[in-house]
Structure formats: structure tokens, C-alpha cells
Design a protein around this motif. Structure first.
Motif, short mmCIF file in Angstrom:
data_model
loop_
_atom_site.label_atom_id
_atom_site.label_comp_id
_atom_site.label_asym_id
_atom_site.label_seq_id
_atom_site.Cartn_x
_atom_site.Cartn_y
_atom_site.Cartn_z
N MET A 281 0.78 -1.32 -0.02
CA MET A 281 0.07 -0.02 -0.04
C MET A 281 0.80 1.16 -0.15
N THR A 282 0.34 2.13 -0.60
CA THR A 282 1.25 3.57 -0.49
C THR A 282 0.64 4.03 0.63
N LEU A 283 1.46 5.20 1.15
CA LEU A 283 1.03 5.81 2.53
C LEU A 283 -0.04 6.58 2.35
N ASP A 284 -0.46 7.28 1.22
CA ASP A 284 -1.61 7.72 1.03
C ASP A 284 -2.84 6.76 1.16
N GLU A 285 -2.54 5.53 0.67
CA GLU A 285 -3.90 4.41 0.72
C GLU A 285 -3.76 4.26 2.36
N VAL A 286 -2.77 4.18 2.97
CA VAL A 286 -2.86 3.67 4.58
C VAL A 286 -3.67 4.99 5.07
N ARG A 287 -3.30 6.14 4.83
CA ARG A 287 -4.00 7.42 5.44
C ARG A 287 -5.48 7.36 5.13
N ASP A 288 -6.10 7.02 3.75
CA ASP A 288 -7.25 6.84 3.60
C ASP A 288 -7.80 5.85 4.21
N LEU A 289 -7.20 4.48 4.24
CA LEU A 289 -7.78 3.56 5.26
C LEU A 289 -8.11 3.90 6.38
N ALA A 290 -7.24 4.54 7.02
CA ALA A 290 -7.26 4.98 8.71
C ALA A 290 -8.44 6.02 8.67
N ARG A 291 -8.37 6.67 7.84
CA ARG A 291 -9.50 7.82 8.11
C ARG A 291 -10.94 7.29 7.87
N ARG A 292 -10.93 6.49 6.91
CA ARG A 292 -12.24 5.83 6.56
C ARG A 292 -12.96 4.93 7.74
N VAL A 293 -11.82 4.18 8.46
CA VAL A 293 -12.20 3.23 9.53
C VAL A 293 -12.50 4.05 10.70
N VAL B 277 -0.33 6.45 10.27
CA VAL B 277 0.76 6.61 9.07
C VAL B 277 2.26 6.46 9.49
N ALA B 278 2.43 7.23 10.49
CA ALA B 278 3.82 7.44 10.80
C ALA B 278 4.27 6.15 11.59
N GLY B 279 3.49 5.38 12.16
CA GLY B 279 3.89 3.95 12.63
C GLY B 279 4.38 3.13 11.60
N GLU B 280 3.46 2.83 10.53
CA GLU B 280 3.54 2.26 9.44
C GLU B 280 4.68 2.61 8.58
N ARG B 281 4.65 3.77 8.34
CA ARG B 281 5.79 4.48 7.49
C ARG B 281 7.25 4.09 7.93
N ASP B 282 7.24 4.26 9.32
CA ASP B 282 8.66 3.96 10.04
C ASP B 282 8.67 2.47 10.38
N GLY B 283 8.24 1.52 9.75
CA GLY B 283 8.42 0.17 10.09
C GLY B 283 7.99 -0.35 11.41
N CYS B 284 7.23 0.32 12.15
CA CYS B 284 6.72 -0.08 13.71
C CYS B 284 5.30 -0.51 13.66
N GLY B 285 5.28 -1.54 13.17
CA GLY B 285 3.77 -2.70 12.95
C GLY B 285 2.96 -2.44 14.28
N SER B 286 3.48 -2.32 15.22
CA SER B 286 2.71 -2.26 16.61
C SER B 286 2.24 -1.02 16.72
N HIS B 287 2.53 -0.02 16.31
CA HIS B 287 2.21 1.27 16.36
C HIS B 287 1.52 1.62 14.92
N GLY B 288 1.30 0.89 13.99
CA GLY B 288 1.01 1.50 12.65
C GLY B 288 -0.73 1.22 12.72
N VAL B 289 -1.16 0.59 11.57
CA VAL B 289 -2.59 0.68 11.45
C VAL B 289 -3.33 -0.52 12.23
N TYR B 290 -2.34 -1.49 12.77
CA TYR B 290 -2.90 -2.51 13.69
C TYR B 290 -3.73 -1.40 14.70
#
Length: 334
Positions: free
Chosen positions: A1-13, A32-45
Motif C-alpha cells: 500500500m502507498t502511504l496515501d492509501e494507508v492514510r485513506d484507510l485509517a480515516r475511513r475506518v 501512518v507514521a508508525g506504518e511508514r517507519d516500520g513499527c507495525g505495533s504502532h501502525g494501522v494495527y
């Protein structure tokens, strides 16, 4: 996913869960920052955590943060029971202004719900040329060294140092042996955890992540991590008139929502101490960083910045099972 897609998904959820647009935008940027920086535990999870908290009714979905100035170098934001991200955004400009005017300033966030990382906040302040520290308690999930019953939260500490023309020096770590999200990710994946991460409800060491989540986590570094956890409780709880981790989990009454409490952020302007010689002394800091990296050691944050460069160029990978769970939230099938 692109970061814009992650952002859009997060906002929609988040919007689908009932969060107002300004809160959804602020929370999404942290994820988005968590996902972008490789920190899955603080990303879209963490969308699962946020939506679960919203469903409990323990967070205000449309809170309007109120900014006050209790003293010349102090800022207080009452978050009104909403997520912490928007409260920080509303208080940040005044914190920066005061730090540059007085050399040092503090921002207290009160009555806010926490569930994510602190490094985006301290990095926002290093972007303004400031040195920053941030602290927050959580729910009482962590036992003190020598005990097996929860007293502390995961109680993270974050620090940021500006490096003109380079990525800032930023670290953000829990005073627990590991972030709680890491244990939850192990549980979701059906993987055991190391036996020094926590105890079961009977106070016995265990490698079962579900038993640790139901029992007590450990501090890192024994009594040293325990002392730091106690410090965070004090300076981001009673000092700013907010809850300790034990008070937060008691108020939750078993709902399973994210912690509701406070956060303390300190900002220091190097020029306040150094005046015209600020560049000279920041260069001395660079000599220390060079001495660390010159012998092959890694600066904290280096892996996050490497992951950030990859993510900006290539996007990110979200586990298929997690993506399916998140998509179900957007359709109401969760």
C-alpha cells in the motif's frame, strides 16, 4: 500500500467508527507514521485498538480541546476525553512559541485517551529546532521490579534532539520490557513471547502472550526501568493533576478501552542557553554522534529512518489478515 492509501484507510475506518473529521485526521497521521517507519505495533494495527475504544463509549468522538495558559511558560490543554493527537496539535503552536520566548516550556495534556506512539510528537518539536521530552502513563499492566502485580503502565519516554540538515535524534521506548502492542501481535500470530516479558495471573513466568496480557508485564532493566516507570507516573499524573495508571484502569471498569489520563511534554530551545553560539555547540553534538556511528554502533531511530525512506519510495506491506480485519471495519462486517 502507498502511504496515501494507508492514510485513506485509517480515516475511513475512524470515520466509520464515528470519530469526527478533525480527530480522524489527527489520529490517522500518527498511525501512518508508525506504518511508514516500520513499527507495525504502532501502525494501522492500532485502528483495531481505536475502534474498540470508540465502541466502549469511553472516548469522546467530537471533543473540542480547550487550550489554557496557567503560567508564562506553561500550556495546558483539556482534551475533553478525546484522543490525544488533536489535543497535542492544538497545544503545539503555543508550546513552540513559549519555548522560543522563554527558552523552556511545558505542555500538559489532560483528560486525553492514549493508544499510540510518542515519537511523532517529539519529532514535530525537533522540526521546530527544539529539544523535546514526552511522558505518559497508561493502564496498570506492568509489575514493579520484585513484584508480580500490575502497578505501572507501559509508561513510555520519548526524547528528540534537532540535527540541522539531518534526521533528528529521536528515541521512544516503553519502560516495560516491550510495548503491549508487540505482545498482542504475537497473540494474533499464535507465536510465544520470551519468558522474561511477563507473568500470568498467578505471578508465574509464561511464554503465552494471552496469559501475559491477562497477568502482568515486566519493566525493562529490572529496578532501573521500574524507577523510570514510577517517575513517569508522577510527572505525567499527579504533577499535572491527572490519573495514575492504576486510577486509569480502575476507571475503565473492565471496558477494555485505551487509557484515559495525561501527558507531559517539555520543549527546550537550545538558543535560550547558547544564544549566538548555538551552531557551534550543536556541532559538538554531531561529533558525539559520529563517534557512535564511526565504530559501527547504531543510533536509536536509525532503523525507523531507513524504513521511512523505503516506505516513501516503495510503500508498505500490511499483513493480509490485518488488512482483511480493517476492511471489514469499513463495511460494518467486523
Amino acid at each position: 500500500m502507498t502511504l496515501d492509501e494507508v492514510r485513506d484507510l485509517a480515516r475511513r475506518v475512524l470515520a466509520g467508527a464515528g470519530l469526527s473529521a478533525d480527530h480522524a485526521a489527527a489520529v490517522a497521521e500518527t498511525l501512518v507514521a508508525g506504518e511508514r517507519d516500520g513499527c507495525g505495533s504502532h501502525g494501522v494495527y492500532r485502528l483495531l485498538v481505536a475502534t474498540r475504544t470508540i465502541a466502549t463509549g469511553r472516548v469522546s468522538t467530537d471533543a473540542v480541546p480547550v487550550v489554557r495558559e496557567p503560567a508564562q511558560a506553561l500550556v495546558r490543554v483539556d482534551g475533553g476525553g478525546g484522543f490525544a493527537q488533536l489535543a497535542f496539535e492544538r497545544g503545539k503552536p503555543l508550546l513552540i512559541e513559549k519555548a522560543k520566548a522563554f527558552g523552556i516550556a511545558a505542555l500538559a495534556l489532560n483528560n486525553v485517551v492514549h493508544f499510540a506512539a510518542l515519537w511523532p510528537e517529539v519529532e514535530a518539536l525537533t522540526d521546530a529546532g527544539l529539544v523535546a521530552l514526552a511522558f505518559t502513563p497508561s493502564h496498570a499492566w506492568v509489575a514493579p521490579a520484585g513484584g508480580t502485580e500490575p502497578v505501572f503502565g507501559t509508561n513510555p519516554i520519548a526524547f528528540g534532539w534537532p540535527r540541522p540538515g539531518r534526521d533528528p535524534f529521536v528515541f521512544d521506548f516503553a519502560t516495560s520490557a516491550v510495548a503491549r502492542g508487540e505482545i498482542e501481535l504475537h497473540r494474533r500470530a499464535g507465536k510465544p513471547v520470551p519468558d522474561d516479558w511477563g507473568y500470568d495471573a498467578e505471578g508465574r513466568s509464561t511464554t503465552d502472550p494471552a496469559e501475559v496480557l491477562a497477568g502482568a508485564m515486566r519493566t525493562f532493566g529490572g529496578h532501573k526501568g521500574s524507577a523510570l516507570a514510577a517517575m513517569v507516573e508522577l510527572i505525567a499524573g499527579p504533577l499535572i493533576g491527572d490519573r495514575t495508571s492504576r486510577e486509569s484502569i480502575a476507571a475503565d471498569e473492565g471496558a477494555g478501552a485505551s487509557p484515559l489520563g495525561g501527558e507531559l511534554i517539555l520543549a527546550i530551545d537550545p538558543a535560550g542557553f547558547l544564544g549566538a553560539s548555538v551552531a557551534e555547540h550543536l556541532s559538538r553534538a554531531e561529533a558525539m554522534f559520529a563517534a557512535i556511528e564511526g565504530q559501527g554502533a547504531r543510533l536509536p531511530g536509525a532503523r525507523r529512518y531507513a524504513a521511512r525512506r523505503r516506505s516513501l519510495a516503495e510503500g508498505v506491506q500490511v499483513p493480509a489478515a490485518l488488512h482483511a480485519d480493517l476492511m471489514a471495519l469499513t463495511t460494518g462486517d467486523a
